[in-house]
Design a protein around this motif. Structure first.
Motif, short mmCIF file in Angstrom:
data_model
loop_
_atom_site.label_atom_id
_atom_site.label_comp_id
_atom_site.label_asym_id
_atom_site.label_seq_id
_atom_site.Cartn_x
_atom_site.Cartn_y
_atom_site.Cartn_z
N VAL A 158 27.95 16.26 -15.79
CA VAL A 158 28.89 15.87 -16.83
C VAL A 158 28.17 15.11 -17.95
CG1 VAL A 158 30.93 14.49 -17.33
CG2 VAL A 158 30.85 15.87 -15.25
N SER A 159 27.20 14.27 -17.58
CA SER A 159 26.47 13.50 -18.60
C SER A 159 25.65 14.40 -19.52
CB SER A 159 25.54 12.49 -17.92
OG SER A 159 24.42 13.12 -17.33
N LYS A 160 25.30 15.60 -19.04
CA LYS A 160 24.57 16.56 -19.85
C LYS A 160 25.48 17.37 -20.77
CE LYS A 160 20.52 17.20 -16.84
NZ LYS A 160 19.49 16.93 -17.86
N GLY A 161 26.75 17.11 -20.70
CA GLY A 161 27.69 17.76 -21.60
C GLY A 161 28.42 18.96 -21.03
N TYR A 162 28.22 19.26 -19.76
CA TYR A 162 28.92 20.39 -19.14
C TYR A 162 30.40 20.03 -18.97
CZ TYR A 162 24.48 22.62 -18.26
OH TYR A 162 23.25 23.22 -18.43
N LYS A 163 31.24 20.98 -19.36
CA LYS A 163 32.69 20.77 -19.25
C LYS A 163 33.25 21.30 -17.94
CE LYS A 163 32.72 19.24 -23.52
NZ LYS A 163 31.31 19.47 -23.89
N VAL A 342 23.57 23.53 -24.48
CA VAL A 342 23.82 22.25 -25.14
C VAL A 342 25.32 21.99 -25.07
CG1 VAL A 342 23.68 20.92 -27.27
CG2 VAL A 342 21.84 22.51 -26.69
N ASN A 343 25.68 20.91 -24.38
CA ASN A 343 27.10 20.55 -24.24
C ASN A 343 27.95 21.70 -23.72
OD1 ASN A 343 26.71 17.88 -25.14
ND2 ASN A 343 26.81 18.55 -27.28
N GLY A 344 27.41 22.39 -22.71
CA GLY A 344 28.18 23.45 -22.07
C GLY A 344 28.27 24.74 -22.85
#
Length: 369
Positions: A158-163, A342-344
């Motif tokens: 989640v911290s890596k931007g995955y939704k 990048v962000n999912g």
């Protein structure tokens, strides 16, 4: 370029030992890798394709060298339909499923890469897509992890931007479903209510146990449940679907459109997860995608995000890619500057074909092993 002729096929096995304790409900993972195919032509263009090299990569390499390559020499990479039919029937006694089909899948993908390069088009545009941005979810969460490790990885994703994230269930070989319930609850609490949450049981349970478990964790808003029973147990998959309202994901272990057809006809899938590096490459995957659209099912291929990004981008029912974190090291070694999420979101390069370049220094190292 339309008169390209294939002059040879090179296959390199690249692998790495797994660093860490990776086990799902049914299997310990010791090594991971790719069988990398390089199809050369008389005009200097090269096409690349990939399949898995975990178990049996040596057989894949030899099958391509001795069975497939002789059938390809002098042919055009634009003949993908004809070549598929010829090779399907040539190897039908040994290759409707398994390693032989993995081998042909990698070669077929390389032919499509060549077609895109010859035409100067990214494959997603050649296939009719327009948007290079494709959603992707993070996948990991091994059953060999403690609950604390499981939660820590989920938070990292989640911290890596995955939704959306996917974790595995089936601890202790599937013999402690109540502990799985506790682990699922802990992860949902840690990531909050707004992150998509999927589960993968890796074939471990019978339908009755899977249904019991699914109904215990439905309050945690599970987006899909993957392979709750053995992948070939189509009646069991159908029984699972009847027993719970959690969407059922499966298909990564199917080969060819015929297996997929049977999943649909038996009401045994909601989210189809076929893998182009197994089912027959892009040629067969396009047929499978059409089937999934005809049955109004979601298309979300298994792993190999760089092989699948063009297909999902071109598919009206394509929902997302899967990023398996365990492949990070081999991906970064095999390719030069491959796109990263990048962000999912995976953004497909506006380059011809697959848009990928092999790291030939690393490939040469693999050859020397």
């Amino acid at each position: 370029m339309n008169d390209l002729k294939i002059t040879g096929i090179d296959v390199t096995l690249c692998e790495t030992r797994v660093k860490g304790n990776f086990a799902d409900s049914t299997r310990n993972v010791e090594t991971i890798g790719f069988a990398v195919v390089d199809v050369s032509t008389d005009q200097g263009l090269h096409g690349i394709g990939v399949t898995y090299h975990e178990v049996g990569g040596e057989a894949i390499r030899d099958f391509i060298k001795y069975a497939i390559e002789p059938k390809m020499i002098g042919r055009s990479p634009f003949e993908t339909e004809v070549l598929y039919e010829e090779n399907f029937h040539y190897m039908r006694g040994v290759g409707r499923k398994g390693l032989a089909f993995c081998a042909y899948s990698a070669v077929d993908i390389a032919l499509w890469d060549l077609k895109g390069k010859a035409l100067g088009m990214p494959l997603f545009r050649l296939l009719g897509g327009t948007n290079p941005e494709v959603p992707i979810y993070a996948s990991g969460g091994w059953t060999s992890y403690s609950t604390e490790e499981l939660v820590a990885e989920a938070k990292m994703m989640v911290s890596k931007g995955y939704k959306k994230i996917k974790l595995k269930v089936g601890v202790e070989g599937g013999n402690n479903p109540d502990e799985d319930v506790r682990r699922v609850a802990a992860v949902r609490e840690a990531i909050g209510p707004d992150i998509g949450f999927m589960l993968d049981a890796n074939n471990v349970w019978r339908a009755a146990t899977a249904i019991q478990f699914a109904n215990k964790i439905r309050e945690y808003n599970i987006e899909f449940f993957e392979e709750p029973v053995f992948a070939d147990d189509i009646p069991g998959l159908a029984e699972f679907k009847r027993g719970t309202d959690i969407p059922l994901a499966t298909g990564e272990h199917e080969y060819t459109r015929y297996g997929v057809r049977d999943l649909f006809l038996n009401h045994a899938v909601d989210i189809l997860q076929c893998d182009a590096t197994r089912v027959g490459g892009y040629t067969e995957m396009l047929r499978i995608m059409a089937l999934s659209q005809a049955f109004n099912k979601a298309f979300a291929p298994h792993g190999m995000e760089h092989m699948h990004m063009h297909l999902v981008a071109a598919a009206p029912n394509g929902v997302y890619l899967e990023k398996l974190f365990m492949f990070d090291e081999v991906v970064k070694s095999v390719y030069l500057n491959a796109p990263e999420p990048v962000n999912g979101i995976m953004t497909i390069p506006e380059k011809p074909g697959l848009g990928l370049e092999l790291n030939m220094d690393y490939i040469k190292e693999c050859k020397g092993r």
